[in-house]
Design a protein around this motif. Sequence first.
Motif, PDB file in Angstrom:
ATOM      1  N   ILE A  16     -24.398 -51.866  94.277  1.00  0.00           N
ATOM      2  CA  ILE A  16     -25.790 -51.599  94.659  1.00  0.00           C
ATOM      3  C   ILE A  16     -25.875 -50.736  95.923  1.00  0.00           C
ATOM      4  O   ILE A  16     -26.761 -49.876  96.037  1.00  0.00           O
ATOM      5  CB  ILE A  16     -26.594 -52.930  94.825  1.00  0.00           C
ATOM      6  N   VAL A  17     -24.940 -50.910  96.869  1.00  0.00           N
ATOM      7  CA  VAL A  17     -25.012 -50.133  98.117  1.00  0.00           C
ATOM      8  C   VAL A  17     -24.712 -48.650  97.834  1.00  0.00           C
ATOM      9  O   VAL A  17     -25.429 -47.754  98.299  1.00  0.00           O
ATOM     10  CB  VAL A  17     -24.061 -50.708  99.189  1.00  0.00           C
ATOM     11  N   GLY A  18     -23.673 -48.395  97.037  1.00  0.00           N
ATOM     12  CA  GLY A  18     -23.347 -47.006  96.710  1.00  0.00           C
ATOM     13  C   GLY A  18     -24.449 -46.352  95.892  1.00  0.00           C
ATOM     14  O   GLY A  18     -24.806 -45.184  96.121  1.00  0.00           O
ATOM     15  N   ILE A  19     -25.001 -47.117  94.956  1.00  0.00           N
ATOM     16  CA  ILE A  19     -26.025 -46.538  94.065  1.00  0.00           C
ATOM     17  C   ILE A  19     -27.317 -46.224  94.833  1.00  0.00           C
ATOM     18  O   ILE A  19     -27.899 -45.154  94.670  1.00  0.00           O
ATOM     19  CB  ILE A  19     -26.316 -47.509  92.897  1.00  0.00           C
ATOM     20  N   THR A  20     -27.765 -47.148  95.683  1.00  0.00           N
ATOM     21  CA  THR A  20     -29.015 -46.877  96.420  1.00  0.00           C
ATOM     22  C   THR A  20     -28.808 -45.702  97.389  1.00  0.00           C
ATOM     23  O   THR A  20     -29.684 -44.856  97.535  1.00  0.00           O
ATOM     24  CB  THR A  20     -29.498 -48.105  97.226  1.00  0.00           C
ATOM     25  N   THR A  21     -27.632 -45.654  98.013  1.00  0.00           N
ATOM     26  CA  THR A  21     -27.356 -44.559  98.950  1.00  0.00           C
ATOM     27  C   THR A  21     -27.396 -43.218  98.210  1.00  0.00           C
ATOM     28  O   THR A  21     -27.995 -42.245  98.689  1.00  0.00           O
ATOM     29  CB  THR A  21     -25.986 -44.767  99.637  1.00  0.00           C
ATOM     30  N   ALA A  22     -26.791 -43.192  97.019  1.00  0.00           N
ATOM     31  CA  ALA A  22     -26.786 -41.961  96.223  1.00  0.00           C
ATOM     32  C   ALA A  22     -28.211 -41.558  95.843  1.00  0.00           C
ATOM     33  O   ALA A  22     -28.596 -40.385  95.944  1.00  0.00           O
ATOM     34  CB  ALA A  22     -25.944 -42.172  94.963  1.00  0.00           C
ATOM     35  N   TYR A  23     -28.991 -42.555  95.414  1.00  0.00           N
ATOM     36  CA  TYR A  23     -30.375 -42.254  95.004  1.00  0.00           C
ATOM     37  C   TYR A  23     -31.167 -41.622  96.153  1.00  0.00           C
ATOM     38  O   TYR A  23     -31.816 -40.578  95.990  1.00  0.00           O
ATOM     39  CB  TYR A  23     -31.072 -43.539  94.524  1.00  0.00           C
ATOM     40  N   TYR A  24     -31.096 -42.259  97.341  1.00  0.00           N
ATOM     41  CA  TYR A  24     -31.912 -41.734  98.450  1.00  0.00           C
ATOM     42  C   TYR A  24     -31.377 -40.395  98.959  1.00  0.00           C
ATOM     43  O   TYR A  24     -32.150 -39.528  99.368  1.00  0.00           O
ATOM     44  CB  TYR A  24     -32.016 -42.773  99.580  1.00  0.00           C
ATOM     45  N   LEU A  25     -30.049 -40.220  98.923  1.00  0.00           N
ATOM     46  CA  LEU A  25     -29.511 -38.909  99.329  1.00  0.00           C
ATOM     47  C   LEU A  25     -30.091 -37.812  98.433  1.00  0.00           C
ATOM     48  O   LEU A  25     -30.527 -36.768  98.924  1.00  0.00           O
ATOM     49  CB  LEU A  25     -27.980 -38.900  99.214  1.00  0.00           C
ATOM     50  N   ALA A  26     -30.098 -38.074  97.126  1.00  0.00           N
ATOM     51  CA  ALA A  26     -30.627 -37.076  96.197  1.00  0.00           C
ATOM     52  C   ALA A  26     -32.134 -36.906  96.410  1.00  0.00           C
ATOM     53  O   ALA A  26     -32.651 -35.786  96.394  1.00  0.00           O
ATOM     54  CB  ALA A  26     -30.320 -37.492  94.766  1.00  0.00           C
ATOM     55  N   ARG A  27     -32.823 -38.029  96.642  1.00  0.00           N
ATOM     56  CA  ARG A  27     -34.279 -37.938  96.834  1.00  0.00           C
ATOM     57  C   ARG A  27     -34.617 -37.134  98.081  1.00  0.00           C
ATOM     58  O   ARG A  27     -35.618 -36.420  98.108  1.00  0.00           O
ATOM     59  CB  ARG A  27     -34.876 -39.347  96.934  1.00  0.00           C
ATOM     60  N   PHE A  28     -33.781 -37.249  99.103  1.00  0.00           N
ATOM     61  CA  PHE A  28     -34.060 -36.504 100.340  1.00  0.00           C
ATOM     62  C   PHE A  28     -33.396 -35.123 100.341  1.00  0.00           C
ATOM     63  O   PHE A  28     -33.304 -34.478 101.368  1.00  0.00           O
ATOM     64  CB  PHE A  28     -33.623 -37.310 101.571  1.00  0.00           C
ATOM     65  N   GLY A  29     -32.864 -34.711  99.191  1.00  0.00           N
ATOM     66  CA  GLY A  29     -32.486 -33.299  99.071  1.00  0.00           C
ATOM     67  C   GLY A  29     -31.009 -32.960  99.081  1.00  0.00           C
ATOM     68  O   GLY A  29     -30.658 -31.787  98.994  1.00  0.00           O
TER      69      GLY A  29
END
Length: 382
Positions: A16-29
């Motif tokens: 969950i930590v890796g996945i959420t980090t990946a999601y927000y990195l992509a969301r923020f560009g």
Amino acid sequence: MEWKNRADVVIVGGGIVGITTAYYLARFGRRDVVVLEKNTVCSGSTGRCGAGIRAQWGTEMNCRLGIAALDIFENLEDELGMPIGLNQGGYLLIAYSEREFDNLRKGIELQRGLGIMSRTVTLAEAREICPALDASDAVGFTYHARDGHADPFLTSFAYLEAAKKLGVSYHRKTECTGITVKGDAVTGVDTTKGHIDADVVINCSGAYSQIVAKLAGIDLPNWGERHEIMITEPVEPGVCPPMLMSFSGNYYIQQRPHGSIICGMSPSGHPQDFSNGTTWQFITEMSRVLNKLLPVTKEIRVVRHWAGLYDMTPDGSPIIGETDIKKFYHSTGYSGHGFMLAPIAGKVLAQQLTQVTPDIDLRVLDYRRFARGELIMEPNIT
Ligand SMILES: Cc1cc2nc3c(=O)[nH]c(=O)nc-3n(C[C@H](O)[C@H](O)[C@H](O)COP(=O)(O)OP(=O)(O)OC[C@H]3O[C@@H](n4cnc5c(N)ncnc54)[C@H](O)[C@@H]3O)c2cc1C
């Protein structure tokens, strides 16, 4: 999944930590975000956890993270467009001595100052909140109605699908076997499928984070600790809506919406243990505690019993931030609360890496605090 030899950011560990980090990195560009997972989605601690979510913490940092995570969870299905199984039955914390109750009351002062509307409740009120409760030996209770739980599988898959739509690559069965460093900065990772050049590498490998950090020569004080947990056959739904939790009593117990009761307790002495084995002692002791608190469970059967790893740190608080090797970050050490903190921890780390002003200043969670002796001891853990 297409294999690329270059990435903007590589995340080691697809829980969950890796996945959420990946999601927000992509969301923020950030583009070309790659997650490496040596097994499969939810195969680590995330798929083995109790999935409780709470804001009733004893340190300012965890309170801030906890309430910010709740704000995210409450809007997550709309944001990600998939169910996460959020259920907000509250957490009922139970104290068995005046000293423990005093500590919980101090926690409430701190929490209310940070916008967390927790409160003390009487035994009668506790029984209204949890009709099946038998806790006449307790000294006091605190309650926060917005606490609860979500489904760890649904939540992980919802974040992962949303991340993939934003261009994130998730490689299952792909182990990170080396971290390459040039001068004082990270340059990429070696994996069982080949090398990837990367500008940034983030260690999100949970209980294995000490091993992954060592690939780059960094010493983390984390260790893996085996925790057992079990679930019963269903009893009448609604007999125990909140998570019952006691730090001195060493238990957490909660009824799932369909009636089953999920419960766990910590091993004594914080042993280092990477195995996921289970024991008869746990079932015996856990059942005794469960039957006493919820007599309605006396004649029911345990349907499943498993174990997973807590990624422990010496102060029970996570390690988030850059290391002495530039562009090599950690988001680890979540002990028994990484599922609930992952949305906000992933978001804030992604903000740091995309020059967005972080929602919360995480500098105190830097791993150098251990060398400085500036530990952030969290009292509200078992
Ligand atoms: C019994 C139990 C009950 C819990 N209850 C709660 C709770 O109620 N609430 C809560 O918030 N938290 C709870 N937790 C804690 C929670 O499960 C963890 O804090 C959280 O899941 C950590 O997520 P993670 O992504 O860091 O770790 P993980 O989910 O373990 O993910 C890390 C991943 O890294 C992968 N990996 C490791 N090394 C490598 C490598 N070299 N290359 C590639 N991949 C690698 C692993 O395979 C793993 O999938 C509980 C944990 C347990 C065990």
